[in-house]
Design a protein around this motif. Structure first.
Motif, PDB file in Angstrom:
ATOM      1  N   VAL A 213      30.626  39.236  40.062  1.00 49.62           N
ATOM      2  CA  VAL A 213      31.868  40.023  40.002  1.00 49.62           C
ATOM      3  C   VAL A 213      32.397  39.964  38.565  1.00 49.62           C
ATOM      4  CG1 VAL A 213      32.521  39.800  42.432  1.00 49.62           C
ATOM      5  CG2 VAL A 213      33.153  38.003  40.846  1.00 49.62           C
ATOM      6  N   PRO A 214      31.688  40.582  37.640  1.00 50.85           N
ATOM      7  CA  PRO A 214      31.973  40.333  36.218  1.00 50.85           C
ATOM      8  C   PRO A 214      33.399  40.664  35.793  1.00 50.85           C
ATOM      9  CG  PRO A 214      30.546  42.247  36.503  1.00 50.85           C
ATOM     10  CD  PRO A 214      30.605  41.557  37.825  1.00 50.85           C
ATOM     11  N   PHE A 215      33.988  41.687  36.382  1.00 53.31           N
ATOM     12  CA  PHE A 215      35.320  42.062  35.917  1.00 53.31           C
ATOM     13  C   PHE A 215      36.404  41.144  36.498  1.00 53.31           C
ATOM     14  CE2 PHE A 215      32.829  45.849  35.050  1.00 53.31           C
ATOM     15  CZ  PHE A 215      33.238  46.150  33.766  1.00 53.31           C
ATOM     16  N   LEU A 216      36.207  40.673  37.725  1.00 53.79           N
ATOM     17  CA  LEU A 216      37.159  39.690  38.269  1.00 53.79           C
ATOM     18  C   LEU A 216      36.985  38.351  37.547  1.00 53.79           C
ATOM     19  CD1 LEU A 216      37.045  40.425  42.111  1.00 53.79           C
ATOM     20  CD2 LEU A 216      38.262  41.626  40.288  1.00 53.79           C
ATOM     21  N   TYR A 217      35.741  38.033  37.268  1.00 53.26           N
ATOM     22  CA  TYR A 217      35.404  36.813  36.542  1.00 53.26           C
ATOM     23  C   TYR A 217      36.019  36.840  35.141  1.00 53.26           C
ATOM     24  CZ  TYR A 217      32.032  33.557  34.268  1.00 53.26           C
ATOM     25  OH  TYR A 217      31.418  32.543  33.571  1.00 53.26           O
ATOM     26  N   GLN A 218      35.919  37.974  34.494  1.00 56.06           N
ATOM     27  CA  GLN A 218      36.486  38.154  33.158  1.00 56.06           C
ATOM     28  C   GLN A 218      37.981  37.828  33.163  1.00 56.06           C
ATOM     29  OE1 GLN A 218      36.903  42.342  32.141  1.00 56.06           O
ATOM     30  NE2 GLN A 218      36.306  41.956  30.022  1.00 56.06           N
ATOM     31  N   ARG A 219      38.657  38.362  34.163  1.00 56.04           N
ATOM     32  CA  ARG A 219      40.099  38.143  34.277  1.00 56.04           C
ATOM     33  C   ARG A 219      40.394  36.675  34.597  1.00 56.04           C
ATOM     34  NH1 ARG A 219      44.859  41.275  36.188  1.00 56.04           N
ATOM     35  NH2 ARG A 219      43.599  43.110  35.798  1.00 56.04           N
ATOM     36  N   ALA A 220      39.650  36.119  35.548  1.00 59.61           N
ATOM     37  CA  ALA A 220      39.922  34.750  35.979  1.00 59.61           C
ATOM     38  C   ALA A 220      39.603  33.745  34.881  1.00 59.61           C
ATOM     39  CB  ALA A 220      39.109  34.440  37.246  1.00 59.61           C
ATOM     40  N   LEU A 225      41.585  30.086  30.571  1.00 63.95           N
ATOM     41  CA  LEU A 225      41.523  29.653  29.170  1.00 63.95           C
ATOM     42  C   LEU A 225      42.785  30.024  28.411  1.00 63.95           C
ATOM     43  CD1 LEU A 225      37.818  30.693  28.497  1.00 63.95           C
ATOM     44  CD2 LEU A 225      38.690  28.351  28.732  1.00 63.95           C
ATOM     45  N   GLY A 226      43.760  30.581  29.115  1.00 62.19           N
ATOM     46  CA  GLY A 226      45.021  30.909  28.461  1.00 62.19           C
ATOM     47  C   GLY A 226      44.939  32.130  27.570  1.00 62.19           C
ATOM     48  N   THR A 227      44.003  33.028  27.866  1.00 64.11           N
ATOM     49  CA  THR A 227      43.926  34.257  27.081  1.00 64.11           C
ATOM     50  C   THR A 227      43.921  35.447  28.037  1.00 64.11           C
ATOM     51  OG1 THR A 227      42.679  35.420  25.364  1.00 64.11           O
ATOM     52  CG2 THR A 227      41.388  34.099  26.885  1.00 64.11           C
ATOM     53  N   THR A 228      43.594  36.617  27.527  1.00 65.09           N
ATOM     54  CA  THR A 228      43.581  37.801  28.382  1.00 65.09           C
ATOM     55  C   THR A 228      42.173  38.378  28.437  1.00 65.09           C
ATOM     56  OG1 THR A 228      44.320  39.045  26.451  1.00 65.09           O
ATOM     57  CG2 THR A 228      45.985  38.458  28.084  1.00 65.09           C
ATOM     58  N   GLY A 229      41.943  39.159  29.474  1.00 68.99           N
ATOM     59  CA  GLY A 229      40.597  39.654  29.759  1.00 68.99           C
ATOM     60  C   GLY A 229      39.989  40.478  28.653  1.00 68.99           C
ATOM     61  N   ASP A 230      40.835  41.129  27.859  1.00 69.91           N
ATOM     62  CA  ASP A 230      40.272  41.933  26.775  1.00 69.91           C
ATOM     63  C   ASP A 230      39.636  41.066  25.694  1.00 69.91           C
ATOM     64  OD1 ASP A 230      43.018  41.170  26.449  1.00 69.91           O
ATOM     65  OD2 ASP A 230      43.039  42.277  24.573  1.00 69.91           O
ATOM     66  N   GLY A 246      28.075  33.865  43.287  1.00 67.25           N
ATOM     67  CA  GLY A 246      28.687  34.316  42.035  1.00 67.25           C
ATOM     68  C   GLY A 246      29.993  35.058  42.228  1.00 67.25           C
ATOM     69  N   LEU A 247      30.668  34.847  43.356  1.00 68.54           N
ATOM     70  CA  LEU A 247      31.876  35.622  43.652  1.00 68.54           C
ATOM     71  C   LEU A 247      33.133  34.994  43.062  1.00 68.54           C
ATOM     72  CD1 LEU A 247      32.272  38.231  45.433  1.00 68.54           C
ATOM     73  CD2 LEU A 247      33.299  36.723  47.116  1.00 68.54           C
ATOM     74  N   ASP A 248      33.004  33.845  42.444  1.00 70.45           N
ATOM     75  CA  ASP A 248      34.211  33.154  42.009  1.00 70.45           C
ATOM     76  C   ASP A 248      33.976  32.550  40.627  1.00 70.45           C
ATOM     77  OD1 ASP A 248      36.806  32.267  42.250  1.00 70.45           O
ATOM     78  OD2 ASP A 248      36.462  31.204  44.136  1.00 70.45           O
ATOM     79  N   LEU A 249      35.043  32.055  40.065  1.00 70.09           N
ATOM     80  CA  LEU A 249      34.970  31.295  38.827  1.00 70.09           C
ATOM     81  C   LEU A 249      34.837  29.819  39.213  1.00 70.09           C
ATOM     82  CD1 LEU A 249      35.494  31.435  35.666  1.00 70.09           C
ATOM     83  CD2 LEU A 249      37.845  30.809  36.254  1.00 70.09           C
ATOM     84  N   THR A 506      30.213  43.773  30.345  1.00 70.33           N
ATOM     85  CA  THR A 506      31.531  44.371  30.627  1.00 70.33           C
ATOM     86  C   THR A 506      32.032  45.248  29.489  1.00 70.33           C
ATOM     87  OG1 THR A 506      32.648  42.376  29.807  1.00 70.33           O
ATOM     88  CG2 THR A 506      32.309  42.548  32.208  1.00 70.33           C
ATOM     89  N   ALA A 507      31.524  45.036  28.278  1.00 71.71           N
ATOM     90  CA  ALA A 507      31.956  45.902  27.180  1.00 71.71           C
ATOM     91  C   ALA A 507      31.322  47.278  27.277  1.00 71.71           C
ATOM     92  CB  ALA A 507      31.607  45.267  25.836  1.00 71.71           C
ATOM     93  N   VAL A 508      30.242  47.367  28.002  1.00 73.67           N
ATOM     94  CA  VAL A 508      29.500  48.623  28.100  1.00 73.67           C
ATOM     95  C   VAL A 508      29.765  49.314  29.427  1.00 73.67           C
ATOM     96  CG1 VAL A 508      27.187  49.616  28.244  1.00 73.67           C
ATOM     97  CG2 VAL A 508      27.678  47.819  26.564  1.00 73.67           C
ATOM     98  N   LYS A 509      29.715  48.567  30.510  1.00 69.09           N
ATOM     99  CA  LYS A 509      29.721  49.240  31.804  1.00 69.09           C
ATOM    100  C   LYS A 509      31.140  49.487  32.287  1.00 69.09           C
ATOM    101  CE  LYS A 509      29.047  45.343  35.073  1.00 69.09           C
ATOM    102  NZ  LYS A 509      28.065  44.859  36.076  1.00 69.09           N
ATOM    103  N   PRO A 510      31.316  50.539  33.049  1.00 71.58           N
ATOM    104  CA  PRO A 510      32.648  50.797  33.593  1.00 71.58           C
ATOM    105  C   PRO A 510      33.004  49.769  34.680  1.00 71.58           C
ATOM    106  CG  PRO A 510      31.085  52.511  34.290  1.00 71.58           C
ATOM    107  CD  PRO A 510      30.334  51.576  33.396  1.00 71.58           C
ATOM    108  N   TRP A 511      34.255  49.770  35.049  1.00 68.45           N
ATOM    109  CA  TRP A 511      34.784  48.754  35.960  1.00 68.45           C
ATOM    110  C   TRP A 511      34.181  48.840  37.351  1.00 68.45           C
ATOM    111  CZ3 TRP A 511      37.645  47.851  40.391  1.00 68.45           C
ATOM    112  CH2 TRP A 511      38.314  46.625  40.458  1.00 68.45           C
ATOM    113  N   ASP A 512      34.115  47.701  37.988  1.00 69.08           N
ATOM    114  CA  ASP A 512      33.698  47.613  39.391  1.00 69.08           C
ATOM    115  C   ASP A 512      34.266  46.307  39.918  1.00 69.08           C
ATOM    116  OD1 ASP A 512      32.107  48.284  41.752  1.00 69.08           O
ATOM    117  OD2 ASP A 512      30.815  46.619  41.174  1.00 69.08           O
ATOM    118  N   VAL A 513      34.541  46.255  41.223  1.00 73.21           N
ATOM    119  CA  VAL A 513      35.015  45.000  41.802  1.00 73.21           C
ATOM    120  C   VAL A 513      33.920  43.945  41.702  1.00 73.21           C
ATOM    121  CG1 VAL A 513      35.928  43.848  43.823  1.00 73.21           C
ATOM    122  CG2 VAL A 513      36.436  46.255  43.451  1.00 73.21           C
ATOM    123  N   GLY A 514      32.685  44.371  41.967  1.00 72.17           N
ATOM    124  CA  GLY A 514      31.578  43.432  41.941  1.00 72.17           C
ATOM    125  C   GLY A 514      30.721  43.564  43.182  1.00 72.17           C
ATOM    126  N   ALA A 515      29.667  42.718  43.218  1.00 70.48           N
ATOM    127  CA  ALA A 515      28.737  42.761  44.353  1.00 70.48           C
ATOM    128  C   ALA A 515      29.276  41.866  45.456  1.00 70.48           C
ATOM    129  CB  ALA A 515      27.352  42.312  43.906  1.00 70.48           C
TER     130      ALA A 515
END
Lengths: 763, 763
Positions: A213-220, A225-230, A246-249, A506-515
Motif C-alpha cells: 500500500v505504497p501511498f498509505l505507507y508513504q503517509r504513515a 518520522l515527523g515529516t509529510t508524505g511529499d 505489506g498492508l501496514d507500517l 510513488t513519484a511516478v505512478k498515480p495514486w491508489d489505496v493499495g493491494a
C-alpha cells in the motif's frame, strides 16, 4: 462479446524473470555506501528496560552506529498510535510489551558485523508479570500492557444489530451454537520483509519497501518520522509474496529510516527467516461464539456472534478484521436478524496484521459449521440448506451490501456435482471418507475502508505502437501487471506484448489505496480501462484526420485502424501515431483516468454498501480420516467461483489454487505456536506448510456473471480461494467421523483426541 | 511580470547528490549475474583481418564468451549506414578502417578477466595503404576507405546559394579571404561512455546508456539489432558530462547488446580513460576557406565559404555540422549574398560526432576573423563594424531564419564597455595585451532536424501537494531538471521543492527528440508549462466546487487557492486536492501536454526557419601574449547573452562559464593529436584541458528580450558560451601582437612560430 485478449490464457509477465533468477528483489539491491542494519529484540515479553549498554557494539570495527529509544526522536504510529518503533525509552514508560519488541538497532558495513554487534549489546531488564490470554487480561488486577490506559480492553468495538435477534431465537424451530477457536498463522512469504532507507541531500527520504500500500505507507511513514508524505518517495521492488503482510507500517521501516539518518548513509534491513517468523505480522487469533437460528424449513432467522480478539501488545490493522467477520456473519447467507459484537484485548502476545481473507476465514469457519449443524438438526441435505439460504442478485443484506451479480447457487450446484465424481485414490484401510461444503462471500468491487477507494492510470503510446500503463496498482505476485496489460490491450485492440506496466514508484505512478480487499483487478482494472478508452478516442480522432474519415466511422481492431464496413481501408495504428507525431505541430498520445468505485464507507453503525460488487464461491472437500491416528488427508477439492469474468483464466485459477494451498495449511497443519508470548516454532522445519506433494486433486470452475460495474465484467478474486477451505475441511471431517472440531488446525492429535473423547463419552 | 520562482537563484537539484558522492552513475550499477565486457580494437588504421584466434581467450577461466564479426549477425548503422559494430567480418570486406575499429569483444565475470582475455586474442592483419588527409584521399589512385563506394567522397553535400555572390565580390570595396584549420578535440567527459544491456526473458532488451537522445537511440539501437523500438527500453542513469557525445549510437552500445545475447547474461561495458580518448566521438576536423565582401561603409555584401571535412572512416552526425556552419555563415551578421559548399571525405582517421556548438565554433572562428580583417582594411572600429551588421529583431536572414527577439547590439555594447574595465592583473614584462571580439548566433527555440522537434510532459499532483513532472527531457548535467521544476512551480504558484522531475526511462517518460541544439529549456520548458497550466485549470475548477466560487474568480498564489480580491478567503492547494480526492467519485489531478515548436525542417536547398527563436551573444577577450615564448594568457572575458529570460540566473551563468572553459581549451590548449590515424595523446596528462586555476576573470551579462515563444520568455543557452571564445581569443592575439593565426589551438609554439615568421618576412 468476443475478445481477442481477455479470457485467453496468458502467461504471467513476471514469471519468466522470476524462474530464471533475474528478478531483483529488495534483498538484491544496493546503494553507494549502503549500511546494513540489524535489530535487537527484547528477551522478555513484558519487562522494564533498566539499562542498555551499547559501548562494546559501537567500538566493534565496521559498526557505524547504534540507536536506542533514548537516542532518537520518535512519534507513535499504528492504527491506535500506541506503538513506537524502538521500545524501552522514556516515551513508553521504559517498557517492552511483547517478544517482538525492538530495543536497539545497529548499522554496520556488513550484515555479519551488524549481527555480531547485536550480541555485544547488554540489556538490563526488570521482568514484569505478563498476561497472555484475553480473558485473563480483563480480570481485575491483571497486569496492564499499557498502564496509562488503565485497562487491557482496546478502545475498538464492532457492534452491529439488525432485526430482533432475541425474538427470532425464541421462536426458532432450531438454534445451534458453538465456540470456535482460531490460532496464529503467518503468511510465510518466501521473500522476507525488508526496508531500505536513503535520506537525500535535500532532506527528503527515498524508501524501498516490501509494502503493498505504497501511498498509505508513504503517509504513515512520513508521519512517524515527523515529516509529510511529499518528502517521502516509496519504491516497490518485486516482492516474494505479501498476502496482506505489506498492508501496514512496521518498526522495521521506521528503524531503517532512523538508522540511515543516524549514520548518514543509506541503510537496508532485511529479516532473516527466524526474524520473519517472529516479527512479521500474523493472522489474528480469536474466539468466536456464535448462535444461528432457523425455522423448520431450514430458513435462517437470526445469527448472533461475539468475537474476542487477542490484540497482542499493539493495535494493528489486524484488529480491524471484525469488519469482514461481520460482513460474513451478516451476509454469507440471507439472514433477517443479525447481532454482532467484539471484545478486543491487549495481551503480551504478538500483535497481528492483515492476512489474505482478513477475518473471513475465521467467521466462515463458524458460520459454515453452524450451517451443517442446522442441517443435521433438521435432517436436511447440507447443500440444500445452503442453496435455500444463498444470496441472490438483487439482495440487499442487513448491512446494506447491494448484491448486483451473484452465482452462489450455481457455485454450490457445481461443487456438489464435482465432488461426487470419485477421486483417483482408492480408500485406505482404516480410512473414513467424508465430504464437506462451505460457501464464500467477500468484497469483489473494491472496499471503501479509506476515504478514497480509487486508483489512477496514465497510458502513453509511442511511435512504435508500444504502450506504457502507469498504474497506481501494486504487483505483489498476484498477476496484476499481466491482467492490467490485458485490459489495455483488449480495449485498444493492440497486441498484448506492446503494453508495458509501470507501477513501482510513488513519484511516478498515480495514486491508489493499495493491494488489499481483492480490489486490484476491479479498481485498477477499471482505471486502466478508462484511460485506454480515452486514448482510443484520441487515436481514432487522429486517424480520422489522417484517413479523412469521421471518427465514428473508424474502429481499432487487431492493431489496425479500419473504416467500419471497409476493412480493406485500414492503417496500422502505430502508423497513425507517427502521422500525428511527425509533422509540424504534432503531438504524441497520452491519456489518464482515475476510477473511484461507487461504494460507501461504513457508517458508525457499520452499515453501507462497502463494495461496488461482491464475489461468491463454494467449495466441496473430500477427506479421508485415519481413525487410528486422526490424520486427515484431503483427497479432492472442488472450488467454484463467481468471478464476474475470468480475464486471465489460468491466473484466476492460480489464485484459487494458491488460496486453497494456504487454506489447507490453515485447516490442517499451520500454527504459529505461542507459549507465554514466545514463538516456539519460528522456522519452516517446525512451521508446517502443506508440501506441494500433499496437495489434493483440485478442480476449479470459474462462473461468469459479467458484473455490470467490473472491467469487462470482472470481480475481485484474490482472497476467494483461501476463505472457505478450513470450514469445508472441518465439515468433511465431521461427515467422515462424526466429530465437530471447533479449533484449527486439524492436526492428527487434535482429531484423535476428539475421537477418543467421543469414545470415552459413549462409554 | 513578477515571479516567485523564475529568475531567483536556485541550486541545481542534482548538485548536492553529486558532490556528496551519492549519485549512482551507470558505472556504479549492477544487475544479477552481470558480466563485464571489453572490446578489442585494431592495431592498424587500415588493414584486412586475415584471422582472429579467440581460443586462448575463451579458455581463460571466467571468460563467458567472445564475439567477432564472423560470429554475430549485424546490421549496418550510423548516419550513412556505412558502419558495423564489429569489423573485419564478411559483411565489410574483412576490413578495419580506423584505429578505433572494434574487432572482437569479450564478456567475463570480472573486468580484469575481460581485459586479460583481450590480450589472449591473436589477430593476423594484412596492413593496407591508408589515407589520412582529405585532399590526398580525393586524388586518383588514393587508397579507398570503402572500396565498394568507388570513391572517398562522402555522398553528403551542403550547398547553399542566396543572392549574386560573384557580382557582390566584384563590386565590393573590400574583400578579405582566408583559410581556417580546425583540429580534433574531444569532449573529455569525466564520466566515460558506458552501456549495459540486459535481454529480458520475453526477448525485449533493457539498455542503460549514457545517451542524451534516448528515443532516437532506442530506434537506432533496435534497428541495428534487427528489432523494433517497442522492444528496447532505454534507461538513462546520471551522466558525468556528455556535451553532444551522447547524440548518436556507437559500437559500444551494439556490442554490449550482442555480447549480452551471446552469453545469456546482462553485460556492462564502460570505457577506461584511454579508450574514452580513442573511441569516444570528437569535434570534426575541417578546413574552411572563406571570403567576405563589404562596401566602403563596412556593410557586408557577400560571403562565400567552402568547408572540407575530414569525415574519418564512417559517416556520423559530426559530418552534418555544415548545417550549423552554414547558419553562422549566412546568419551571424546580416549578409545579402551567401554561397556555401562542402566537401566531405572519407579517410582512415577517427570519425567524429556531435559536440557542443556543433560546427558553430568553427565557422564563427572564420567569420569573426574576417570581420576583424574587414575592419582593419576599412580602418573601422572592430565593434562598430559588428554593430553595423548585427542582426535585429524582425530580420529574416538568407536561409529564412525569422529573428523574433534579438539583443545582439546590446550584447556588443555591453562587452565593449565591460572589457574596457582593466583587469586586476598588472602587465608582465614582455607581455603584449590585446582585445578581441566575437559575436554568436545559434538556434534558441529548438531545431527541427527531425520530423518532430517536440517534447511531452505529464504532471501529477498528490495529496500532499507534491508534483511529479514526467518529462521527455534528458538531464545531462545542464540543469534541466532544476529549470523544468522551476517552470512548473512558477506556473502553479507552489513551492519549488514540491516538484519532482522524472526523466530517465523511455517506458515512463513521454517522447522527446533529446538534449541537443540548446533546446531543452525552450521545448521541454514549454511542454512543462503547458501541462502545468492545464493542471492549474483542473485544480481551480475543483477549488471552485470546494469553495463555492466561479473558477475565474480564483487564483493560485504561494501555494494557496485564493478568491481574487479577497485573499483572506483561501485554502492551501493541497487541501483542495484532498477535498477532490477523498470523497465519493473523487479523482486525483493529472495533466499532460506535448509541445512541438513552430519551426520548419530545412528544405533541400537548405532554407527554412529551423528554430522558433534564436540566441545571440557577444564576447570580448583581453589577452596578454608573451612575445618571447608565444604563450597566450587570457586575462578576462566579458560575455553578454540574449537569453530571452534568465529562468535560473546562476545556472545560466554556469552554462556560460562552463562553455567559456571549454572554448578556452579549444582556443589555447586542447587538441587530440592524430598522426597517421593514431591518437598520440590519449590521456589527461597530455590532452591539456584548461586547469581551473588558469581560468580568467569572467564577467557575464544576461540580457532579457523575453521571447514571445519561449517559456516565460526564455531561449536556449547551452551552447552559447563556448561558441565565440576561440574566435575572440584569436582576434585578441591579432590585436596584441599583430599576427592572424588561422589554426587552433593557439599553443605557444604556434604563436611563437607565427611571430617568428612575421619577423623573418620583415627581414
Amino acid at each position: 462479446m468476443s475478445f481477442s485478449v481477455i479470457g485467453k490464457p496468458t502467461r504471467k509477465r513476471d514469471g519468466l524473470e522470476k524462474v530464471t533468477g533475474r528478478t531483483q528483489y529488495l534483498h538484491d539491491l544496493a546503494l553507494p555506501q549502503l549500511a546494513h542494519g540489524a535489530i535487537l529484540r527484547t528477551r522478555f515479553p513484558h519487562a522494564r528496560i533498566l539499562h542498555i549498554d551499547t559501548g562494546r557494539a559501537e567500538s566493534l570495527p565496521g559498526v557505524l552506529g547504534v540507536i536506542t529509544a533514548a537516542r532518537v526522536e520518535q512519534r507513535p504510529f499504528g492504527f491506535a498510535r500506541d506503538h513506537l518503533a524502538l521500545k524501552g525509552g522514556p516515551r513508553d514508560g521504559g517498557k517492552v510489551r511483547c517478544i517482538r519488541d525492538e530495543i536497539a538497532a545497529v548499522a554496520a558495513t556488513s550484515d555479519a558485523i551488524a549481527q555480531e554487534a547485536l550480541e555485544l549489546i547488554t540489556v538490563e531488564y526488570e521482568e514484569l508479570p505478563a498476561v497472555f490470554d484475553p480473558d485473563a487480561a480483563l480480570r481485575p488486577g491483571a497486569p496492564l500492557v499499557h498502564e496509562e490506559l488503565g485497562s487491557n480492553l482496546v478502545d475498538l468495538r464492532y457492534h452491529f444489530s439488525h432485526g430482533d435477534v432475541d425474538e427470532a431465537l425464541a421462536r426458532a424451530a432450531v438454534v445451534v451454537e458453538g465456540t470456535y477457536r482460531l490460532n496464529y498463522v503467518t503468511t510465510a512469504c518466501l521473500g522476507t520483509m525488508a526496508a531500505m532507507a536513503s535520506w537525500n541531500p535535500d532532506g527528503t527520504l527515498t524508501m524501498w519497501s516490501t509494502t503493498q500500500v505504497p501511498f498509505l505507507y508513504q503517509r504513515a511513514l512520513a508521519d512517524a518520522l515527523g515529516t509529510t508524505g511529499d518528502r517521502v518517495r516509496v519504491v516497490q521492488p518485486p516482492v516474494g509474496g505479501n498476502f496482506g503482510r505489506g498492508l501496514d507500517l512496521y518498526p522495521i521501516d521506521i528503524i531503517a529510516a532512523l538508522l540511515a539518518r543516524h549514520v548518514g548513509r543509506p541503510v537496508k534491513i532485511a529479516f532473516e527467516r527466524l526474524e520473519e517468523f517472529i516479527a512479521s505480522p500474523t493472522r489474528e487469533p480469536c474466539v468466536i461464539r456464535m448462535r444461528t437460528a432457523a425455522d423448520g424449513a431450514g430458513r435462517l432467522l437470526a445469527r448472533d456472534a461475539h468475537v474476542v480478539i487477542d490484540n497482542g501488545a499493539y493495535v494493528s490493522w489486524g484488529s480491524t478484521t471484525p469488519y469482514v467477520m461481520l460482513a460474513t456473519t451478516a451476509g454469507l447467507y440471507r439472514c433477517p436478524a443479525v447481532r454482532f459484537d467484539t471484545t478486543i484485548v491487549y495481551t503480551n502476545n504478538l500483535y497481528s496484521g492483515s492476512m489474505r481473507g482478513y477475518g473471513n476465514l475465521e467467521s466462515t469457519f463458524a458460520v459454515e459449521a453452524q450451517m451443517d449443524d442446522l442441517a443435521e438438526r433438521l435432517g436436511m441435505d447440507r447443500v440444500a440448506i445452503r442453496r435455500l439460504n444463498a444470496s441472490q442478485a438483487g439482495d440487499v443484506n442487513p448491512q446494506g451490501s447491494v448484491i448486483t451479480s451473484c452465482a452462489m447457487r450455481e457455485c454450490l450446484d457445481w461443487v456438489e456435482q464435482a465432488i461426487a465424481q470419485p477421486p483417483a485414490r482408492q480408500p485406505r484401510p482404516g480410512g473414513k471418507r467424508g465430504v464437506g461444503y462451505a460457501a464464500m462471500f467477500h468484497v469483489g468491487g473494491g472496499a471503501r475502508v479509506y476515504r478514497s477507494d480509487g486508483c489512477g492510470a496514465i497510458v502513453k503510446l509511442d511511435d512504435f505502437g508500444a504502450l506504457s500503463l502507469l498504474t497506481g496498482a501494486s504487483e505483489i505476485g498476484q498477476g496484476s501487471e499481466t491482467v492490467l496489460a490485458m485490459i489495455v490491450a483488449e480495449e485498444l485492440g493492440v497486441p498484448l506484448e506492446r503494453v508495458a506496466v509501470i507501477n513501482s514508484d510513488t513519484a511516478v505512478k498515480p495514486w491508489d489505496v493499495g493491494a488489499h480487499a481483492s480490489r486490484t483487478t476491479f479498481v485498477a482494472g477499471n482505471a486502466a480501462l478508462l484511460a485506454a478508452r480515452e486514448l482510443k478516442q484520441k487515436l481514432l480522432a487522429l486517424a480520422a484526420t489522417v484517413m479523412d474519415e469521421r471518427p465514428g466511422n473508424l474502429e481499432l481492431v487487431e492493431g489496425r485502424v479500419r473504416v467500419k464496413g471497409h476493412p480493406e481501408r485500414s492503417l496500422p495504428y502505430e502508423r497513425v501515431v507517427r502521422a500525428g507525431h511527425f509533422r509540424a505541430g504534432g503531438r504524441t498520445l497520452v491519456a489518464e483516468a482515475f476510477y473511484d468505485p461507487p461504494n460507501e464507507m461504513l457508517s458508525k453503525d457499520l452499515r453501507g454498501n462497502v463494495s461496488a460488487a461482491y464475489g461468491f464461491a463454494a467449495q466441496a472437500v473430500l477427506v479421508e480420516v485415519d481413525v487410528a491416528t486422526g490424520k486427515v488427508d484431503v483427497l479432492k477439492i472442488a472450488s467454484a467461483h463467481d468471478v464476474g469474468r475470468a480475464l486471465n483464466p489460468p491466473a484466476a485459477e492460480g489464485q484459487i489454487h494458491g488460496g486453497i494451498h494456504m487454506g489447507l495449511g490453515y485447516a490442517l497443519s499451520e500454527e504459529l505456536v505461542i507459549h507465554e508470548g514466545r514463538v516456539l516454532n519460528p522456522q519452516f522445519m517446525e512451521y508446517a506448510l502443506v508440501p506441494a506433494g500433499d496437495m489434493p486433486e483440485v478442480v476449479i470452475r470459474l462462473i461468469e456473471t459479467v458484473d455490470e460495474a467490473g472491467p469487462f465484467g470482472a470481480k475481485g478474486l484474490g482472497e476467494s480461494g483461501v476463505i472457505p477451505v478450513a470450514a469445508a475441511v472441518a465439515n468433511a471431517v465431521k461427515d467422515a467421523v462424526g466429530v465437530r472440531i471447533t479449533e484449527l488446525p486439524l492436526r492428527p492429535e487434535r482429531v484423535h483426541r476428539a475421537l477418543a473423547a467421543r469414545e470415552s463419552a459413549k462409554e
